[in-house]
Write an enzyme that holds these catalytic residues in place. Structure first.
Site, PDB file in Angstrom:
ATOM      1  N   CYS A 194       0.856  -1.172   0.000  1.00  0.00           N
ATOM      2  CA  CYS A 194       0.000   0.000   0.000  1.00  0.00           C
ATOM      3  C   CYS A 194       0.895   1.224   0.000  1.00  0.00           C
ATOM      4  O   CYS A 194       2.105   1.135   0.183  1.00  0.00           O
ATOM      5  CB  CYS A 194      -0.904   0.020   1.229  1.00  0.00           C
ATOM      6  SG  CYS A 194      -1.871  -1.496   1.452  1.00  0.00           S
TER       7      CYS A 194
ATOM      8  N   LYS B 102       3.146  -2.893  -7.654  1.00  0.00           N
ATOM      9  CA  LYS B 102       4.520  -2.785  -8.141  1.00  0.00           C
ATOM     10  C   LYS B 102       5.521  -3.204  -7.075  1.00  0.00           C
ATOM     11  O   LYS B 102       6.411  -4.004  -7.313  1.00  0.00           O
ATOM     12  CB  LYS B 102       4.785  -1.343  -8.574  1.00  0.00           C
ATOM     13  CG  LYS B 102       6.200  -1.083  -9.068  1.00  0.00           C
ATOM     14  CD  LYS B 102       6.351  -1.511 -10.491  1.00  0.00           C
ATOM     15  CE  LYS B 102       7.715  -1.189 -11.050  1.00  0.00           C
ATOM     16  NZ  LYS B 102       7.922  -1.891 -12.324  1.00  0.00           N
TER      17      LYS B 102
END
Length: 600
Positions: A2, A595
């Site tokens: 996050c 990512k």
């Protein structure tokens, strides 16, 4: 997985937070939210989906100069507005965002918060409810925050605000990245410097087990024991334009096109005073002192490591093992007497790789990190770092970092070979320059790659990639690119393995993409192509100039045989890009992915 941001100062905070979260969407985009604090209280806006969805519900009439924000990749609790951050305590006094995983949240919930009615299914809500409990017990906010942190096990980067204090953001870090940004009359917190380059390029790193009290004028870093920590700021060597798409429709396409320039930059960065490619002598000494190298990585970085193994063993005659980090942590192999570890991670924050590094550090083994991010966790905790110099990579599907990793591994392999007295029979600087030129040509072949994607992949549900020798490693990467952004079930296989089971899946029209860049296995891979054609497959052969055959769909200009993975992957990247585009997929932000994988 996050991303968090926070701002306290004199400007209206909403747009600063939203723009910061947009720069962090690569870390997760299941849901997002912000909380801002003014004289009328805390105002929370959160929504399932992207930052664009969040923007639509933020009240433009609410003004504030302090706030926190979060973009989420779900680990505990399904993606939903309820589970989105920020989370609030029962009374609404405390509001908090969190990146990481609290491993003992169920125990904490049972032992301390049995009488609290929880609003979400997340581990994060436990943190904010615990702070409120300790404040009700008579502690100050800072004391309650510190006590809460002392009870948590797992990873976290946290930012919290108190509705009764407009002048402070409380933040803390353990095993998840968090920076404090410094300004004139304001300060910020963020998971990544990119998020706050809009307001500052001066940052201070937080270390594991530290908390920070942030006001508009001061930043006070402390240990959990209350000891004050002094740490110098660093300048983020990024330009805001580096993280913009410019004229490109997607970051992925921009980053594919940047690969020739990245290779040239790597050549420049790794040249010594004599203009020769070189690696720090201390690193080379560690390589020479080791009896075996262990490359540890995940995903695309693992595929780069497989190519690196080939180069190091071929050129420097040093045995190399390549391991998937998530498996290594729980099933460590029998190590050699003098191992040296090489960790490969674009972000330098990959939790699975860090877990291995923590283990190897405890055992006293030396480690090298190959990363794109100076000052990242893996970089700080390893003994040595080799930087990729690839520039920010925003698209979730890695492209330029992969080729940069192979280029740096090639330079390491060549330097180790030279130190051992094995001179290469070619000039690596010259050959890498040729690679960059060929990459440029391949990037100009977009129309041909789009046509291949259209002809083979638009309507298919699956696809196979086959290759032999080093081509097999590139096929693994090509298949990963295709599956992660187009959602086509794609698998890479060694050509000779087809007949041991996989060929049972071949039927009329099944697309099979074959790489043929290696002379010593050229006849063998073409034999494998004939095998699948005989079963009805639709073959697409991508070959190297000088090895082409009748019916090959695309021919790559020749480069040195050992360096073919640097160029043969480019067509596969473009094919995956256009396949995803034709199927209406979100190229830069594929579903269920993030990512920077900062949870195990």
């Amino acid at each position: 997985m996050c991303g968090i941001v926070g701002y306290i100062g004199y400007q209206d905070v909403k747009e600063i937070l939203l723009r910061g979260l947009e720069k962090l969407e690569y870390r997760g985009y299941d849901s997002a939210g912000i909380a801002v604090l003014n004289e009328s209280g805390v105002h929370v806006f959160k929504e399932k989906g992207r930052i664009a969805d969040l923007r639509r519900i933020v009240d433009p009439n609410v003004n504030a100069t302090v706030g926190i924000g979060h973009t989420r990749w779900a680990t505990h609790g399904a993606p939903s507005r309820v589970n989105a951050h920020p989370h609030q305590s029962a009374s609404g006094r405390f509001t908090l965002v969190h990146n990481g995983v609290i491993e003992n949240y169920e125990m904490v919930k049972r032992d301390y918060l049995a009488d609290v009615a929880f609003q979400s299914d997340t581990d994060t809500e436990v943190i904010v409810q615990l702070v409120e409990k300790f404040v009700r017990d008579g502690l100050t906010t800072e004391e309650a925050f510190r006590k809460t942190l002392s009870l948590l096990k797992g990873s976290y980067a946290i930012a919290m605000i108190d509705a009764q204090d407009e002048n402070t953001i409380y933040a803390a870090k353990n095993k998840s990245p968090l920076l404090v940004g410094l300004g004139d009359g304001f300060n910020v917190v963020a998971s990544d410097a990119m998020a706050m380059l809009q307001v500052t390029n001066q940052f201070v790193e937080l270390m594991d087990g530290e908390l920070v009290i942030v006001t508009s004028e001061n930043v006070t870093i402390q240990t959990l024991n209350g000891e004050t920590v002094k740490r110098k700021p660093f300048t983020a060597e990024l330009d805001a334009s580096d993280i913009e798409k410019g004229t490109y429709p997607h970051y992925m396409l921009k980053e594919i096109d940047e690969q020739p320039f990245v290779i040239r930059r790597i050549i420049q960065k790794y040249q010594d005073d004599n203009g020769e490619l070189a690696i720090d002598k201390a690193i080379i000494n560690e390589v020479l002192n080791a009896d075996r190298l262990y490359i540890v990585a995940c995903g695309t970085s693992y595929h780069a490591g497989l190519v690196g193994k080939q180069l190091i063993e071929s050129w420097a005659k040093i045995p190399v093992e390549v391991h998937i980090a998530s498996e290594f942590s729980y099933n460590m192999p029998l190590l050699s007497e003098k191992p040296l570890f090489i960790f490969i991670s674009q972000s330098g924050e990959t939790a699975d790789s860090r877990a291995v590094l923590v283990q190897t550090n405890k055992l006293g083994y030396k480690a090298i990190t190959i990363t794109n991010v100076p000052g990242s966790t893996l970089s700080r905790e390893a003994d040595y770092t080799l930087l990729l110099h690839a520039g920010p990579e925003i698209a979730v599907a890695s492209t330029k970092a992969y080729t940069a990793q192979i280029a740096v591994l090639a330079i390491l392999a060549a330097a180790a070979a030279k130190a051992k007295g094995f001179e290469l029979d070619f000039d690596l600087t010259k050959e890498l320059a040729i690679v960059a030129n060929v990459m440029e040509m391949l990037c100009d072949a977009k129309e041909e790659m789009e046509k291949i994607a259209s002809d083979y992949l638009t309507l298919t549900r699956n696809c196979f990639f086959i290759g032999r020798a080093v081509d097999y490693y590139v096929c693994l990467e090509g298949a990963l690119k295709l599956k992660e952004i187009s959602y086509i079930q794609a698998e890479g296989f060694a050509g000779g393995e087809l007949k041991h089971g996989t060929i049972a899946l071949i039927e009329d029209g099944t697309p099979v993409i074959a790489l043929a860049t290696q002379e010593h296995v050229n006849l063998s891979i073409r034999g494998n192509v004939k095998e699948v054609v005989a079963r009805g497959a639709n073959p697409c052969v991508i070959s190297m100039r000088g090895l082409e055959g009748d019916g090959d769909r695309f021919i790559i200009p020749a480069v040195h045989p050992d360096l073919t993975p640097l160029v043969s992957v480019v067509p596969l990247q473009l094919i995956a890009y256009y396949a995803a585009l034709h199927r209406g997929c979100d190229v830069d932000k594929p579903r269920n992915l993030a990512k920077s994988v900062t949870v195990e």
